[in-house]
Design an enzyme around this catalytic site. Structure first.
Site, mmCIF file in Angstrom:
data_model
loop_
_atom_site.group_PDB
_atom_site.id
_atom_site.type_symbol
_atom_site.label_atom_id
_atom_site.label_comp_id
_atom_site.label_asym_id
_atom_site.label_seq_id
_atom_site.Cartn_x
_atom_site.Cartn_y
_atom_site.Cartn_z
ATOM 1 N N GLY A 1 1.117 -5.568 4.631
ATOM 2 C CA GLY A 1 0.833 -6.184 5.927
ATOM 3 C C GLY A 1 -0.484 -6.951 5.943
ATOM 4 C CB ALA B 1 1.966 -1.153 7.724
ATOM 5 C CD GLU C 1 4.220 -8.571 5.553
ATOM 6 O OE1 GLU C 1 3.752 -7.441 5.821
ATOM 7 O OE2 GLU C 1 5.428 -8.839 5.626
ATOM 8 C CD GLU D 1 5.161 -4.963 1.814
ATOM 9 O OE1 GLU D 1 5.107 -5.460 0.670
ATOM 10 O OE2 GLU D 1 4.538 -5.421 2.780
HETATM 11 N N1 CO8 Z 1 -2.233 3.109 4.946
HETATM 12 C C1 CO8 Z 1 -2.900 4.237 5.247
HETATM 13 N N2 CO8 Z 1 -3.993 4.664 4.569
HETATM 14 C C2 CO8 Z 1 -4.384 3.900 3.552
HETATM 15 C C3 CO8 Z 1 -3.738 2.706 3.182
HETATM 16 C C4 CO8 Z 1 -2.598 2.317 3.940
HETATM 17 N N3 CO8 Z 1 -1.921 1.170 3.700
HETATM 18 N N4 CO8 Z 1 -4.354 2.176 2.103
HETATM 19 C C5 CO8 Z 1 -5.378 3.027 1.818
HETATM 20 N N5 CO8 Z 1 -5.401 4.055 2.689
HETATM 21 C C6 CO8 Z 1 -6.325 5.197 2.709
HETATM 22 C C7 CO8 Z 1 -6.068 6.160 1.553
HETATM 23 O O1 CO8 Z 1 -5.010 7.037 1.850
HETATM 24 C C8 CO8 Z 1 -7.406 6.843 1.441
HETATM 25 O O2 CO8 Z 1 -7.497 7.803 2.451
HETATM 26 P P1 CO8 Z 1 -8.193 9.246 2.132
HETATM 27 O O3 CO8 Z 1 -9.620 8.916 1.797
HETATM 28 O O4 CO8 Z 1 -8.039 9.989 3.420
HETATM 29 O O5 CO8 Z 1 -7.452 9.823 0.990
HETATM 30 C C9 CO8 Z 1 -8.399 5.734 1.803
HETATM 31 O O6 CO8 Z 1 -7.644 4.728 2.493
HETATM 32 C C10 CO8 Z 1 -9.004 5.084 0.571
HETATM 33 O O7 CO8 Z 1 -7.931 4.665 -0.280
HETATM 34 P P2 CO8 Z 1 -7.875 5.015 -1.839
HETATM 35 O O8 CO8 Z 1 -8.546 6.345 -2.112
HETATM 36 O O9 CO8 Z 1 -6.461 4.874 -2.296
HETATM 37 O O10 CO8 Z 1 -8.812 3.851 -2.427
HETATM 38 P P3 CO8 Z 1 -8.721 3.135 -3.829
HETATM 39 O O11 CO8 Z 1 -9.924 2.276 -3.909
HETATM 40 O O12 CO8 Z 1 -8.456 4.116 -4.919
HETATM 41 O O13 CO8 Z 1 -7.385 2.222 -3.732
HETATM 42 C C11 CO8 Z 1 -5.877 0.663 -2.676
HETATM 43 C C12 CO8 Z 1 -7.322 1.187 -2.791
HETATM 44 C C13 CO8 Z 1 -5.461 -0.017 -3.977
HETATM 45 C C14 CO8 Z 1 -5.873 -0.347 -1.544
HETATM 46 C C15 CO8 Z 1 -4.931 1.841 -2.372
HETATM 47 O O14 CO8 Z 1 -5.447 2.577 -1.268
HETATM 48 C C16 CO8 Z 1 -3.538 1.434 -2.034
HETATM 49 O O15 CO8 Z 1 -2.757 1.149 -2.924
HETATM 50 N N6 CO8 Z 1 -3.170 1.422 -0.717
HETATM 51 C C17 CO8 Z 1 -1.837 1.187 -0.261
HETATM 52 C C18 CO8 Z 1 -1.454 -0.267 -0.386
HETATM 53 C C19 CO8 Z 1 -0.026 -0.509 0.072
HETATM 54 O O16 CO8 Z 1 0.924 0.020 -0.474
HETATM 55 N N7 CO8 Z 1 0.128 -1.323 1.139
HETATM 56 C C20 CO8 Z 1 1.394 -1.684 1.675
HETATM 57 C C21 CO8 Z 1 1.732 -0.813 2.836
HETATM 58 S S1 CO8 Z 1 3.358 -1.165 3.445
HETATM 59 C C22 CO8 Z 1 3.151 -2.501 4.466
HETATM 60 O O17 CO8 Z 1 2.077 -3.004 4.650
HETATM 61 C C23 CO8 Z 1 4.404 -2.986 5.090
HETATM 62 C C24 CO8 Z 1 4.193 -3.952 6.249
HETATM 63 C C25 CO8 Z 1 5.363 -3.833 7.185
HETATM 64 C C26 CO8 Z 1 5.195 -2.661 8.119
HETATM 65 C C27 CO8 Z 1 6.389 -1.826 8.332
HETATM 66 C C28 CO8 Z 1 6.287 -0.912 9.576
HETATM 67 C C29 CO8 Z 1 7.452 0.070 9.713
#
Ligand code: CO8
Length: 260
Positions: free
Chosen positions: A111, A66, A114, A134
């Protein structure tokens, strides 16, 4: 071709190809993506010409979860609303009559994992990474992850993955039953298409009834589940395609299924 902002959609040879297309945000799920997924899967479910669907992502990610930037701004009640919206989309995909194959090309986190679990079958690139991170963010999986993950990999492994937030490589995801097949990245979409076409060539009502029986049955006790199976079987047995499939076998010719 339907006109979307955050996903791409193509319909070809009876297959619906859905690609989540926010590569700059790792295809993170925001309200727009969820709305567009709901729209496209409602269409796929209702389109007679579509027999199977493939869901994938553009760039390095399948879906990295998400949208954290969006979630950060939400009040508690809004977070709950977003969860319910996301859960509805996952249920729509899971319960559509058409088989849905996730072609997991890269990160499938939160997500994203999921979403892959709401699909019927998961094919993964060797580069795919899976996880439910999460708890790193002070939340729990909320798009069905606490329920679908244990159903796929067992309660203990689901708790291990959700509580530790550990990321799994595709080969490890295969070993625990989170994905069905791992492929070199350049073969992923071709294999997904081949599988979709194989399934699309089978009797559609039988495929639909098999999906329904499996989906409903796993949440029932065994006696109720096999009773449900009998009803789903009867649904397939009553179809013209059952007569055609059996007749074609006896006449040693390919079946010509009409979805009737
Ligand atoms: N949401 C928003 N932006 C994101 C997300 C995300 N989940 N993942 C990556 N991005 C963005 C980064 O912020 C970055 O943006 P910017 O260039 O503007 O800084 C861009 O994508 C590229 O990301 P990275 O620079 O971090 O790229 P890397 O190759 O270094 O890393 C990863 C890639 C490993 C995927 C890393 O981005 C990461 O760890 N992302 C987050 C993963 C995460 O924690 N996901 C779980 C989210 S919570 C969830 O899904 C809960 C579901 C239930 C929903 C609840 C609703 C209330």
């Amino acid at each position: 071709m339907r006109d979307y902002k955050t996903i791409l959609f193509e319909e070809r040879d009876g297959i619906g190809f859905v690609t989540i297309n926010r590569p700059d945000a790792m295809n993170a799920l925001n309200g727009d993506v969820l709305d567009e997924l709901a729209d496209v899967f409602a269409y796929i479910g209702s389109a007679d010409a579509i027999r199977a669907a493939i869901l994938t992502g553009t760039g390095k990610a399948f879906v990295a979860g998400a949208d954290i930037a969006h979630m950060r701004t939400l009040a508690a009640a809004e977070g709950r609303d977003l969860i319910i919206k996301g859960q509805r989309v996952m249920a729509l995909i899971e319960n559509t009559d058409k088989p849905v194959i996730a072609a997991v090309n890269g990160y499938a986190l939160g997500g994203g994992c999921e979403l892959a679990m709401a699909c019927d079958i998961r094919l993964a690139s060797e580069k795919a990474l899976f996880g439910q991170p999460e708890v790193n963010l002070g939340i729990i999986p909320g798009f069905g992850g606490t329920q679908r993950l244990p159903r796929l990999v067992g309660k203990g492994m689901a708790k291990y993955l959700i509580m530790s937030a550990e990321t799994l490589r595709a080969d490890e995801a295969l070993r625990i039953g989170l994905v069905e097949k791992v492929l070199p990245p350049e073969q992923l979409l071709a294999e997904a298409e081949k599988l979709a076409k194989t399934i699309a060539s089978k009797a559609p009502i039988a495929v639909k009834m098999a999906k329904l029986a499996i989906n409903k049955g796993v949440s029932l006790d065994l006696d109720s589940a096999v009773a449900f199976e009998a009803e789903a079987f009867a649904g397939a047995f009553a179809s013209d395609d059952r007569v055609e499939g059996m007749q074609a076998f006896l006449e040693k010719r390919p079946a010509d299924f009409k979805n009737k």
